[in-house]
Design an enzyme around this catalytic site. Structure first.
Site, mmCIF file in Angstrom:
data_model
loop_
_atom_site.group_PDB
_atom_site.id
_atom_site.type_symbol
_atom_site.label_atom_id
_atom_site.label_comp_id
_atom_site.label_asym_id
_atom_site.label_seq_id
_atom_site.Cartn_x
_atom_site.Cartn_y
_atom_site.Cartn_z
ATOM 1 N N PRO A 568 0.809 -1.229 0.000
ATOM 2 C CG PRO A 568 -0.931 -1.583 1.525
ATOM 3 C CD PRO A 568 0.367 -2.167 1.051
ATOM 4 C CB CYS A 569 1.302 3.909 -2.359
ATOM 5 S SG CYS A 569 -0.243 4.379 -3.169
#
Length: 608
Positions: A568-569
């Site tokens: 996840p960013c």
């Protein structure tokens, strides 16, 4: 896929979440220790004495200070003895004595009788309450949040205020059994405001991944750090040093924070090569422990906070990232970094080559596209779209303006069009891209996400790989695996990696897909059932993929040929203004699971 999540719900504001189901991404492991411990000041700055004058005018320990160290977990008699033996040598020396005496344990003969008149035999709790009266409440983790506006040498309470958050966190970690240098580096990496659990996660990942894990990873899979054995990490470090004969992992720099300087991003972001261009010379030497098979491929946003890509590279064998903007593969920008151990020669693009201009991708827009809108490509595709209210404001502004509109109106409209990737669909009328148009730009088949809500379609697509870019890198595997591959797909999203392999003509014999979002799993399963003949095994939570479970899969299918994914960013993207905490953020810290699982796969396959 890298999960940069947001949605609009009729608003122009971003809302950040992991995958829209309201659940929070868990930390790498839950830390069991309290973060209330106070610590010493910098060794170069001795600071005030830990002793203050008692009622007789002689030096004695502060009651509040005694209780503070007792709250850290030290027995009262050890605290009193350490203060006596420490004298006026300062807090650093006192902390060392406390740790030493705690290590000695039952072998330590504690003398509760200090020199006559120097120390009160009993600590009066009421006095301590008066001293602590003006301290702020402690937060949920037990860490004191009180900070003095000014500091002098008038007493121990002021001294406690003077202690920096960094020293406090470092000491808490040291008391839990972590080496001081690694604790200090974790605070440097994660920041002073990082919670103890996040700092523990960082050290854990660094010790078990940063220097190339060794041994059985199940030894490290504790659910609580409170009972962690200090010797275990020391033994693991010795094994790693012996295994690599004291050499640094790859080209690893010093672990003192100096290597956390921002990694320069190339301009333009063309990676190591582009389709139909000669491969430019790239000085990329892979350490032996990084070479495939199994091959691995990791993706995340290129424009991450300072030091993030340096850290990612360090944990992934110090391999140089390949930064690519998807505008060289389609009509939309998508600046991403990729770290992998794939060969660089003999790459080939997907056919047919997708259009790289808006006018070619969506020719119906040409009729309405004004001459004063210079855009030829869209910006990065987001997980949310503009509100209907904004679209109406733009229409009214243009309708009430001359043709062409005045500069101020043009500026307003262009800024919003760029921000929200709005396309011209009528006279003075703009609209967000439709989900099927985003599917086209991202390289997915038509109707890939159809069947779920419009909002969820935008969310899922905004978190996905750009298929053409990824497929170009993976194309080197086609001739290497003519009989097909076994793939471990982490953070699978809507199956960008699987679609890329399928479009390359690479058969997937078995795919172990790990994806939290039920919506995304549904999309991938539906596509798989329509197009594939191999076996798809879906896992909901990356944190449940233990080394034992990985070994069971390896024995069952004969090993993995590719480990692929992008964590996840949420805490990396610039659009997240409030929780851009880097790899130690609540969601993006799941990167360390990618490292853990990759190393587990490599270790197990080497052993079997």
């Amino acid at each position: 896929m890298a999960h940069c999540v947001g949605d609009s719900d009729g608003s122009d504001n971003f809302e950040w979440d992991s995958d829209g189901d309201g659940e929070e991404a868990a930390s790498f492991n839950a830390a069991g220790a309290s973060s209330s411990a106070m610590a010493s000041t910098n060794a170069d700055a001795p600071g005030p004495s830990t002793r203050v004058a008692n009622g007789n005018g002689k030096a004695g320990p502060s009651a509040s200070l005694v209780h503070k160290y007792m709250d850290m977990g030290f027995p009262e008699e050890i605290v009193l003895k350490a203060m006596k033996d420490n004298g006026d040598n300062g807090a650093d020396s006192l902390v060392e004595l406390l740790l030493t005496y705690q290590e000695l344990g039952n072998d330590l003969k504690v003398d509760n009788g200090f020199a006559s008149g120097c120390v009160p035999q009993n600590v009066d709790d009421s006095d301590d309450d008066d001293i602590l009266e003006n301290w702020d409440d402690e937060d949920a983790g037990g860490r004191s949040t009180g900070v003095a506006n000014s500091v002098d040498d008038s007493g121990d309470e002021d001294f406690l205020h003077e202690m920096s958050q960094t020293d406090e966190k470092v000491y808490s970690l040291v008391k839990m059994g972590f080496p001081e240098d690694e604790a200090a580096l974790a605070v440097t990496r994660c920041g002073q405001d990082a919670s103890i659990s996040v700092l523990v996660d960082s050290i854990y990942a660094s010790q078990t991944a940063g220097d190339v894990y060794c041994g059985n990873l199940s030894d490290y899979e504790d659910n609580s750090y409170g009972g962690r054995n200090k010797g275990r990490f020391m033994d693991a470090n010795k094994k790693r040093r012996k295994r690599y004969e004291g050499q640094a992992h790859g080209s690893r720099g010093p672990l003192d924070g100096s290597s956390d300087e921002p990694m320069p991003l190339p301009h333009p972001m063309v990676g190591f090569s582009l389709p139909h261009q000669c491969t430019r010379p790239v000085d990329r030497s892979l350490p032996s422990q990084a070479m495939g098979p199994p091959y691995f491929y990791y993706e995340n946003v290129a424009l991450a906070p300072k030091g993030v890509w340096t850290t990612i590279s360090r944990f992934l064998y110090d391999i140089q990232p390949e930064f690519v903007d998807s505008k060289y593969f389609c009509a939309a920008a998508r600046k991403r970094g990729y770290i992998h151990n794939l060969p660089l020669e003999n790459r080939s693009p997907l056919l047919p080559i997708p259009p790289k201009k808006i006018s070619e991708a969506f020719p119906h827009t040409k009729r309405w596209w004004p001459s004063w809108d210079p855009r030829r490509q869209f910006n990065c595709l987001q997980t949310c779209v503009s509100s209907a209210k904004l679209l109406e404001r733009i229409r009214v502004a243009l309708t009430n303006s001359s043709d062409p509109p005045p500069p101020r109106v043009q500026k307003f409209v262009l800024e919003e069009c760029r921000k929200w990737n709005l396309a011209w669909v009528g006279l003075n009328k703009v609209a967000p891209l439709e989900p099927d148009e985003m599917e086209f730009l991202l390289g997915f088949p038509k109707d890939h996400t159809r069947g779920i809500s419009r909002r969820e379609r935008y969310r899922s697509l905004g978190n996905s790989f750009q298929v053409d870019t990824v497929a170009y890198h993976l194309s080197v595997l086609k001739d290497m695996y003519p009989q097909g591959m076994n793939v471990l797909s982490l953070f699978s999203g809507i199956g960008g990696a699987e679609v890329a392999l399928h479009r390359l003509g690479i058969r997937m014999k078995t795919v172990i897909s790990v994806e939290k979002s039920e919506v995304n799993r549904t999309i991938l399963k539906s596509w798989w059932d329509q197009t594939q003949t191999g076996l798809l095994i879906e896992i909901c939570d990356v944190q449940t993929l233990t080394s034992e479970r990985i070994e069971a899969y390896v024995r069952r299918i004969g090993g993995f040929d590719l480990v692929i994914g992008g964590s996840p960013c949420n805490n990396l993207t610039g659009s997240n203004r409030y929780h851009r905490d880097g790899l130690e953020g609540e969601h993006s810290s799941l990167f360390y699971h990618y490292v853990r699982i990759l190393d587990s796969v490599k270790s197990i396959m080497e052993r079997l």
